[in-house]
Design a protein around this motif. Structure first.
Motif, PDB file in Angstrom:
ATOM      1  N   HIS A  88      82.054  26.905  15.954  1.00 25.88           N
ATOM      2  CA  HIS A  88      80.595  26.843  15.853  1.00 25.88           C
ATOM      3  C   HIS A  88      79.943  26.267  17.109  1.00 25.88           C
ATOM      4  CE1 HIS A  88      81.988  27.116  11.686  1.00 25.88           C
ATOM      5  NE2 HIS A  88      80.818  27.647  11.426  1.00 25.88           N
ATOM      6  N   ALA A  89      80.667  26.270  18.215  1.00 29.80           N
ATOM      7  CA  ALA A  89      80.162  25.811  19.522  1.00 29.80           C
ATOM      8  C   ALA A  89      79.621  24.382  19.478  1.00 29.80           C
ATOM      9  CB  ALA A  89      79.099  26.778  20.051  1.00 29.80           C
ATOM     10  N   ILE A  90      80.222  23.524  18.641  1.00 28.72           N
ATOM     11  CA  ILE A  90      79.710  22.171  18.490  1.00 28.72           C
ATOM     12  C   ILE A  90      79.820  21.348  19.767  1.00 28.72           C
ATOM     13  CG2 ILE A  90      81.842  21.140  17.577  1.00 28.72           C
ATOM     14  CD1 ILE A  90      78.176  20.409  16.522  1.00 28.72           C
ATOM     15  N   SER A  91      80.717  21.714  20.655  1.00 29.31           N
ATOM     16  CA  SER A  91      80.828  20.979  21.915  1.00 29.31           C
ATOM     17  C   SER A  91      79.617  21.214  22.814  1.00 29.31           C
ATOM     18  CB  SER A  91      82.101  21.395  22.663  1.00 29.31           C
ATOM     19  OG  SER A  91      83.239  21.026  21.923  1.00 29.31           O
ATOM     20  N   TYR A  92      78.824  22.248  22.508  1.00 28.79           N
ATOM     21  CA  TYR A  92      77.670  22.600  23.334  1.00 28.79           C
ATOM     22  C   TYR A  92      76.341  22.334  22.655  1.00 28.79           C
ATOM     23  CZ  TYR A  92      81.493  24.885  25.674  1.00 28.79           C
ATOM     24  OH  TYR A  92      82.698  25.117  26.275  1.00 28.79           O
ATOM     25  N   THR A  93      76.273  22.611  21.341  1.00 29.43           N
ATOM     26  CA  THR A  93      75.016  22.421  20.622  1.00 29.43           C
ATOM     27  C   THR A  93      75.291  22.302  19.126  1.00 29.43           C
ATOM     28  OG1 THR A  93      72.845  23.369  20.112  1.00 29.43           O
ATOM     29  CG2 THR A  93      74.648  24.925  20.469  1.00 29.43           C
ATOM     30  N   PRO A  94      74.543  21.455  18.436  1.00 31.37           N
ATOM     31  CA  PRO A  94      74.674  21.379  16.980  1.00 31.37           C
ATOM     32  C   PRO A  94      73.818  22.426  16.252  1.00 31.37           C
ATOM     33  CG  PRO A  94      73.220  19.666  17.746  1.00 31.37           C
ATOM     34  CD  PRO A  94      73.737  20.369  18.978  1.00 31.37           C
ATOM     35  N   ASP A  95      72.999  23.158  16.990  1.00 32.45           N
ATOM     36  CA  ASP A  95      72.037  24.072  16.373  1.00 32.45           C
ATOM     37  C   ASP A  95      72.690  25.144  15.510  1.00 32.45           C
ATOM     38  OD1 ASP A  95      70.086  22.607  17.640  1.00 32.45           O
ATOM     39  OD2 ASP A  95      69.810  24.040  19.277  1.00 32.45           O
TER      40      ASP A  95
END
Length: 161
Positions: A88-95
């Protein structure tokens, strides 16, 4: 009600034992990935936790049969979206996680993966990372978190080991 939340134990089952011995009266435990072997070992020694233990797959849980995400209905009026976060690309954005949680009707998002503590409220959604119980990356001690629910309110807190 108390829910213990931890993540990223990475082959350190002793830390899981330490945390859950401290909170033997907890109502549930959620492990957010990268510790499937630790969870299996703990549950083999403590079958009393089996019915109140929830886990998801992390990026280091190879050949895992655990789900990538779970929706957990434990708290009246709240739905939990539990996920490791690596997909979920959490390392880049929580959106992305917040948007998926809203789409699933959840207002609490629990994630791991980054090994960095987080406790935020965004767009009506609680967003929390307990940090890593074994290998923190934020300059803080290893940690876990808990969610307390009482009479319609929730309280989220981090605990250093």
């Amino acid at each position: 009600m108390r829910i213990i939340v931890l993540s990223d134990t990475h082959g350190n089952p002793k830390v899981l034992e330490t945390i859950l011995t401290r909170h033997a009266d907890a109502d549930a435990c959620i492990h957010l990935g990268d510790g499937e072997g630790d969870v299996k070992l703990f549950l083999s020694c403590h079958p009393e936790w089996e019915s109140k233990f929830y886990a998801v797959r992390g990026n280091c849980d190879f050949n895992s049969s655990l789900p990538i995400s779970r929706i957990i209905d434990l708290i009246p009026g709240h739905r939990i979206f539990a996920v490791h976060g690596h997909r979920h690309a959490i390392s880049y954005t929580p959106d992305i996680l917040v948007e998926e949680a809203i789409a699933e009707g959840c207002n609490i998002v629990l994630h791991g993966h980054t090994h960095v503590r987080r406790n935020e409220y965004r767009n009506g959604v609680y967003l929390m990372n307990p940090g890593s119980a074994a290998q923190p990356r934020d300059g803080m001690p290893p940690s876990y978190a808990y969610i307390d629910y009482e009479k319609g309110g929730i309280f989220i807190s981090h605990v250093s080991l």
